[in-house]
Design an enzyme around this catalytic site. Structure first.
Site: not given
Ligand code: URA
Length: 241
Positions: A105
């Site tokens: 993310d």
């Molecule tokens: N899980 C999440 O919630 N975000 C990420 O970036 C990776 C795994």
């Protein structure tokens, strides 16, 4: 398989195809110790030693980089509004056709692999291969034994989707490590949310047996060797390589 010299030079990321042809014309390129005469010359790329201005270039078609992704960048090759992780790389590397093998993310930090090897990315991401990924999460409340037990069973997310069993460990005050073998959208945040808690920050520490190198500060990256990545990330499938 034989490949044209100008193609190998441009795939090294050091030159565009046009610059490669000019460099050959100017006598700046040697192949196995002999000055190259033609950019069209065909070469066994994996065994050739090619020098550009006296420096050896990488002749491999596929390239692999590990990055410590900082916050604020999206895991994409281009985006109309957001800065992408590719923008953290030099012009040379941006010429290689790299893409992130898997997504973090925008506000997640840590280990990200960039490659132009679609086959490798597919193997790493395919749910059937269950490559484990380890995250460090800071949460708004401490996780408890019932959270750990629920993760062990597999979680039902708020939208009804089921996750595979996952490992959850307390490693400090409101700090935990989570190991998952799949990559659903916002998976860690949603798993923690299903326990009524919130992830405040998230960092990926490991993919398979590949650790985020301690030497990499956020925003930095380094090239990795194909054999090393295959061995560490796809350990269980290694015999098939
Ligand atoms: N899980 C999440 O919630 N975000 C990420 O970036 C990776 C795994």
């Amino acid at each position: 398989m034989l490949t044209r010299l100008d193609k190998i030079l441009s795939q090294s990321g050091k030159l565009s195809r046009k610059e490669a042809r000019r460099a050959v014309k100017e006598g700046r390129v040697s192949v196995n110790g002999v000055i190259a005469e033609s950019a069209e010359q065909k070469i066994e790329r994996e065994s050739a030693v090619i020098l550009l201005d006296g420096e050896e270039i990488c002749t491999s078609k596929y390239r692999y980089f590990v990055m410590n992704k900082p916050k604020g960048y999206v895991s994409a090759t281009e985006d109309e509004r957001e800065q992408t992780v590719l923008e953290l790389m030099s012009t040379h590397e941006r010429r290689l056709g790299l893409f992130p093998a898997g997504r973090l993310d925008k506000d997640t930090t840590g280990l990200l692999i960039l490659t132009n090897d679609g086959g490798f990315a597919h193997k790493m991401l395919s749910p059937k291969n269950r490559v484990p990924k380890l995250y460090l999460a800071e949460t708004d409340e401490n996780i408890d034994d019932s959270d750990i037990a629920a993760f062990k069973e597999g979680i039902t997310l708020r939208d009804g989707a089921e996750t595979l069993p996952a490992e959850l460990r307390r490693v400090g005050d409101r700090l935990c490590e989570i190991e998952i073998c799949e990559g659903k959208y916002h998976q860690v945040k949603r798993m923690i949310a299903s326990r009524g808690k919130k992830v405040l920050s998230l960092k990926r520490l490991k993919i398979g047996e590949l650790m985020l190198p301690e030497s990499l500060r956020e925003g930095q990256y380094k090239e990795a060797l194909r054999d090393e990545l295959f061995r560490l990330c796809l350990k269980s499938m290694h015999d098939e390589q």
